[in-house]
Design a protein around this motif. Structure first.
Motif, PDB file in Angstrom:
ATOM      1  N   CYS A  96      19.825 -36.402 117.324  1.00  0.00           N
ATOM      2  CA  CYS A  96      18.874 -36.240 116.263  1.00  0.00           C
ATOM      3  C   CYS A  96      19.574 -36.409 114.936  1.00  0.00           C
ATOM      4  CB  CYS A  96      17.563 -34.605 116.639  1.00  0.00           C
ATOM      5  SG  CYS A  96      18.733 -33.241 116.471  1.00  0.00           S
ATOM      6  N   LEU A  97      20.637 -35.713 114.443  1.00  0.00           N
ATOM      7  CA  LEU A  97      21.229 -35.681 112.695  1.00  0.00           C
ATOM      8  C   LEU A  97      21.213 -37.180 112.760  1.00  0.00           C
ATOM      9  CD1 LEU A  97      22.723 -34.899 110.735  1.00  0.00           C
ATOM     10  CD2 LEU A  97      24.439 -35.194 111.773  1.00  0.00           C
ATOM     11  N   ASN A  98      21.590 -38.370 113.470  1.00  0.00           N
ATOM     12  CA  ASN A  98      21.655 -39.464 113.486  1.00  0.00           C
ATOM     13  C   ASN A  98      20.662 -39.657 112.800  1.00  0.00           C
ATOM     14  OD1 ASN A  98      23.270 -38.642 115.399  1.00  0.00           O
ATOM     15  ND2 ASN A  98      23.297 -40.135 116.448  1.00  0.00           N
ATOM     16  N   VAL A  99      18.875 -39.369 113.740  1.00  0.00           N
ATOM     17  CA  VAL A  99      17.825 -40.303 113.985  1.00  0.00           C
ATOM     18  C   VAL A  99      17.108 -39.315 112.085  1.00  0.00           C
ATOM     19  CG1 VAL A  99      15.560 -40.043 114.615  1.00  0.00           C
ATOM     20  CG2 VAL A  99      17.149 -40.181 116.043  1.00  0.00           C
ATOM     21  N   LEU A 100      16.986 -37.756 111.623  1.00  0.00           N
ATOM     22  CA  LEU A 100      16.896 -37.815 110.948  1.00  0.00           C
ATOM     23  C   LEU A 100      16.651 -37.926 109.629  1.00  0.00           C
ATOM     24  CD1 LEU A 100      15.581 -34.600 112.927  1.00  0.00           C
ATOM     25  CD2 LEU A 100      14.107 -36.318 112.527  1.00  0.00           C
ATOM     26  N   ALA A 101      18.412 -38.311 109.554  1.00  0.00           N
ATOM     27  CA  ALA A 101      19.112 -38.972 108.725  1.00  0.00           C
ATOM     28  C   ALA A 101      18.848 -40.087 108.118  1.00  0.00           C
ATOM     29  CB  ALA A 101      20.826 -38.386 108.468  1.00  0.00           C
ATOM     30  N   GLY A 102      18.248 -40.799 109.292  1.00  0.00           N
ATOM     31  CA  GLY A 102      17.976 -42.457 109.268  1.00  0.00           C
ATOM     32  C   GLY A 102      16.476 -42.387 108.713  1.00  0.00           C
ATOM     33  N   VAL A 103      15.580 -41.465 108.622  1.00  0.00           N
ATOM     34  CA  VAL A 103      14.541 -41.495 108.540  1.00  0.00           C
ATOM     35  C   VAL A 103      14.453 -41.256 107.196  1.00  0.00           C
ATOM     36  CG1 VAL A 103      12.050 -39.649 108.015  1.00  0.00           C
ATOM     37  CG2 VAL A 103      12.854 -39.898 110.915  1.00  0.00           C
ATOM     38  N   GLU A 104      14.907 -40.447 107.080  1.00  0.00           N
ATOM     39  CA  GLU A 104      14.902 -39.474 104.865  1.00  0.00           C
ATOM     40  C   GLU A 104      16.487 -41.128 104.340  1.00  0.00           C
ATOM     41  OE1 GLU A 104      14.544 -37.006 103.415  1.00  0.00           O
ATOM     42  OE2 GLU A 104      15.523 -37.680 101.388  1.00  0.00           O
ATOM     43  N   ILE A 105      16.688 -41.500 104.760  1.00  0.00           N
ATOM     44  CA  ILE A 105      17.101 -43.008 104.172  1.00  0.00           C
ATOM     45  C   ILE A 105      16.034 -43.746 104.208  1.00  0.00           C
ATOM     46  CG2 ILE A 105      18.506 -44.286 104.805  1.00  0.00           C
ATOM     47  CD1 ILE A 105      20.588 -42.646 105.643  1.00  0.00           C
ATOM     48  N   LEU A 106      15.412 -44.192 104.895  1.00  0.00           N
ATOM     49  CA  LEU A 106      13.587 -44.662 105.211  1.00  0.00           C
ATOM     50  C   LEU A 106      12.831 -44.482 103.422  1.00  0.00           C
ATOM     51  CD1 LEU A 106      12.720 -45.620 109.123  1.00  0.00           C
ATOM     52  CD2 LEU A 106      13.540 -47.324 107.446  1.00  0.00           C
ATOM     53  N   ARG A 107      12.870 -42.964 103.646  1.00  0.00           N
ATOM     54  CA  ARG A 107      12.074 -42.973 102.981  1.00  0.00           C
ATOM     55  C   ARG A 107      12.988 -43.206 101.320  1.00  0.00           C
ATOM     56  NH1 ARG A 107      12.597 -36.940 104.941  1.00  0.00           N
ATOM     57  NH2 ARG A 107      11.031 -36.530 106.530  1.00  0.00           N
ATOM     58  N   ARG A 108      13.915 -43.161 100.800  1.00  0.00           N
ATOM     59  CA  ARG A 108      14.327 -43.703 100.008  1.00  0.00           C
ATOM     60  C   ARG A 108      14.758 -44.961  99.986  1.00  0.00           C
ATOM     61  NH1 ARG A 108      18.977 -47.591  98.515  1.00  0.00           N
ATOM     62  NH2 ARG A 108      20.364 -46.281 100.693  1.00  0.00           N
ATOM     63  N   ILE A 109      14.774 -45.937 100.785  1.00  0.00           N
ATOM     64  CA  ILE A 109      14.398 -46.577 100.620  1.00  0.00           C
ATOM     65  C   ILE A 109      13.381 -47.433 100.533  1.00  0.00           C
ATOM     66  CG2 ILE A 109      14.909 -49.454 101.962  1.00  0.00           C
ATOM     67  CD1 ILE A 109      17.336 -48.218 103.309  1.00  0.00           C
ATOM     68  N   ASN A 110      11.797 -46.731 100.682  1.00  0.00           N
ATOM     69  CA  ASN A 110      11.119 -46.926 101.008  1.00  0.00           C
ATOM     70  C   ASN A 110      10.279 -47.109  99.250  1.00  0.00           C
ATOM     71  OD1 ASN A 110       8.187 -48.088 102.012  1.00  0.00           O
ATOM     72  ND2 ASN A 110       7.622 -45.581 101.733  1.00  0.00           N
ATOM     73  N   ALA A 111      10.502 -45.934  98.821  1.00  0.00           N
ATOM     74  CA  ALA A 111      10.608 -45.810  97.613  1.00  0.00           C
ATOM     75  C   ALA A 111      11.171 -46.401  96.679  1.00  0.00           C
ATOM     76  CB  ALA A 111      10.919 -44.198  97.508  1.00  0.00           C
ATOM     77  N   GLU A 112      12.265 -46.672  96.779  1.00  0.00           N
ATOM     78  CA  GLU A 112      13.201 -47.652  95.845  1.00  0.00           C
ATOM     79  C   GLU A 112      12.849 -48.789  95.537  1.00  0.00           C
ATOM     80  OE1 GLU A 112      17.453 -47.097  96.246  1.00  0.00           O
ATOM     81  OE2 GLU A 112      17.910 -48.713  94.706  1.00  0.00           O
ATOM     82  N   TYR A 113      12.430 -49.602  96.653  1.00  0.00           N
ATOM     83  CA  TYR A 113      11.519 -50.132  96.498  1.00  0.00           C
ATOM     84  C   TYR A 113      10.130 -50.556  96.693  1.00  0.00           C
ATOM     85  CZ  TYR A 113      16.966 -51.553  97.032  1.00  0.00           C
ATOM     86  OH  TYR A 113      18.128 -52.002  96.527  1.00  0.00           O
TER      87      TYR A 113
END
Ligand SMILES: [Zn+2]
Length: 420
Positions: A96-113
């Motif tokens: 779940c660490l893998n998935v939840l780190a992925g969620v945070e990265i999606l948030r970052r990419i979503n906001a950045e772009y």
């Protein structure tokens, strides 16, 4: 001014998400997110709710894997994966660490772009990585990669006699169609997976993060030595055909073989004797040997050396030996360019990097076997232990791994975009 990548990412939020998940799905014995159970379904509901805040599309594929897609300018996709399922009484980070780190990265990419990155970014939660209920790990990812043995999987039963196809039906998955999930990989240009190490290598080196070179190949055999049962009182020592003596010589030998192999490991995990009574010389001794190495020729050399040694010991003891293969898998090497990017991301985050192979198999190995360029990043495990409620990682290391993994995602996105 546009906010920079580093201020948009909030690794503390990942740690908070992990704690929320633990409160929701663990009891006093540890995590209880066994695949296809009510708690697992609840976990997925919780995950989908978290993702709703983003401009993403989510669906479950033919094998029960949950895909979340942030569409980009290009259809070529960067995949980030993990697994929300756990073993019974499992740890709070495995998968779940893998998935939840992925969620945070999606948030970052979503906001950045602003919701439209240059390439498509997809997060996958693989179904039943652990194989805790049916004894077959990597179910969802091997269905997707196409390597799942349908005949074997069709016959799998849990402890209550329920077959895998029936259990899948309960969660809306039709067994005979699971390989249709393979189409999800059509536009996949790279796959990244973060995982706790589950071993003590990084701990012993006092390093928080490591770049993973690939997963070990495995050779698993049963070795049977056949001698002769004889009375323990009346048989002189020089007249014995002692199957146990020959088998026992293998034990120190495999340590020498592993040492010579430069990075391999060998394990004799079981030993049974017959007749197995205190007053008889052992007639038959069966041991199992598990050998693993990242390098295919080195793995075959370890196997050849073990075979030769067993024949030598059999001859010395006047007994016979036979070998029977139980299971085998080739080593899977990760993509060298992605391994380099992973190393750079770690160096930028915490200064030092170590490259290491993975002993356990992971979903990443299946994705790599399907031909998608892949890499994994490991974060240190305290106690070097996993699949146990004491599984843990320092909070500062958890935050560091989210930061480093995000840097890797950024580099990989550019790499995928450049090739488009
Ligand atoms: Zn795992």
């Amino acid at each position: 001014m546009m906010k920079s990548m580093s201020t948009l990412l909030n690794p503390k939020r990942t740690v908070a998400d992990l704690k929320d998940l633990r409160n929701l799905t663990a009891d006093e014995n540890g995590a209880q997110r066994v695949a296809f159970t009510k708690t697992w379904v609840k976990t997925r509901g919780w995950l989908r709710e978290k993702l709703q805040a983003l401009r993403v599309e989510s669906h479950v594929d033919a094998a029960g894997n949950l895909w979340t897609t942030l569409r980009g300018e290009s259809e070529r996709a960067l995949l980030i994966g993990g697994h929300m399922d756990s073993v019974p009484n499992g740890g709070w980070l495995d998968g779940c660490l893998n998935v939840l780190a992925g969620v945070e990265i999606l948030r970052r990419i979503n906001a950045e772009y602003k919701g439209k990155p240059p390439v498509t970014v997809r997060l996958v939660d693989w179904a039943d990585e652990e194989g805790a209920r049916f004894g077959k790990s990597l179910f969802g990812s091997s269905a997707c990669s196409g390597t799942l043995n349908m005949e074997e999987a069709r016959g799998l039963k849990d402890r209550d006699g329920i077959r895998l196809p029936e259990a899948l039906k309960e969660v809306g998955v039709e067994f005979e169609r699971v390989k249709e999930s393979g189409k999800e990989l059509k536009q996949a240009a790279a796959y990244l997976e973060l995982h706790i190490e589950q071993g003590p290598v990084l701990l012993d080196l006092d390093l928080p993060l490591g770049a993973v070179l690939g997963t070990f190949g495995v050779e698993r055999h049963a070795i049977t030595f056949l001698g002769q049962a004889a009375h323990s009182g009346s048989t002189p020592m020089n007249r014995r055909k002692d199957a146990f003596l020959a088998a026992a010589k293998m034990s120190p030998e495999i340590y020498r073989i592993a040492e010579r192999s430069n990075g391999g490991v060998c394990t004799i995990g079981s030993c049974t004797t017959a007749p197995g009574i205190v007053t008889s010389v052992v007639q038959e001794c069966r041991i199992t040997l598990d050998q693993r190495h990242l390098d295919a020729p080195a793995l075959s050399r370890m196997l050849r050396e073990a075979k030769e040694a067993s024949e030598r010991f059999a001859k010395e003891g006047n007994v016979n030996v036979s070998w029977n293969r139980l299971w085998q898998i080739e080593p899977v090497l990760f993509n060298p360019e992605l391994v380099e990017m992973c190393s750079e991301s770690i160096r930028e985050t915490c200064g030092k990097v170590h490259r290491l192979p993975s002993g356990p198999l992971h979903d990443a190995a299946e994705v790599a076997r399907a031909g998608v360029p892949t890499v994994m990043m490991f974060v240190q495990s305290l106690h070097g232990i996993s699949h146990n409620k004491i599984e843990d990682t320092k909070e500062e290391h958890l935050e560091m791994c989210v930061t480093a993994f995000d840097k890797l995602a950024d580099k990989a996105m550019k790499w995928v975009g450049r090739e488009a």
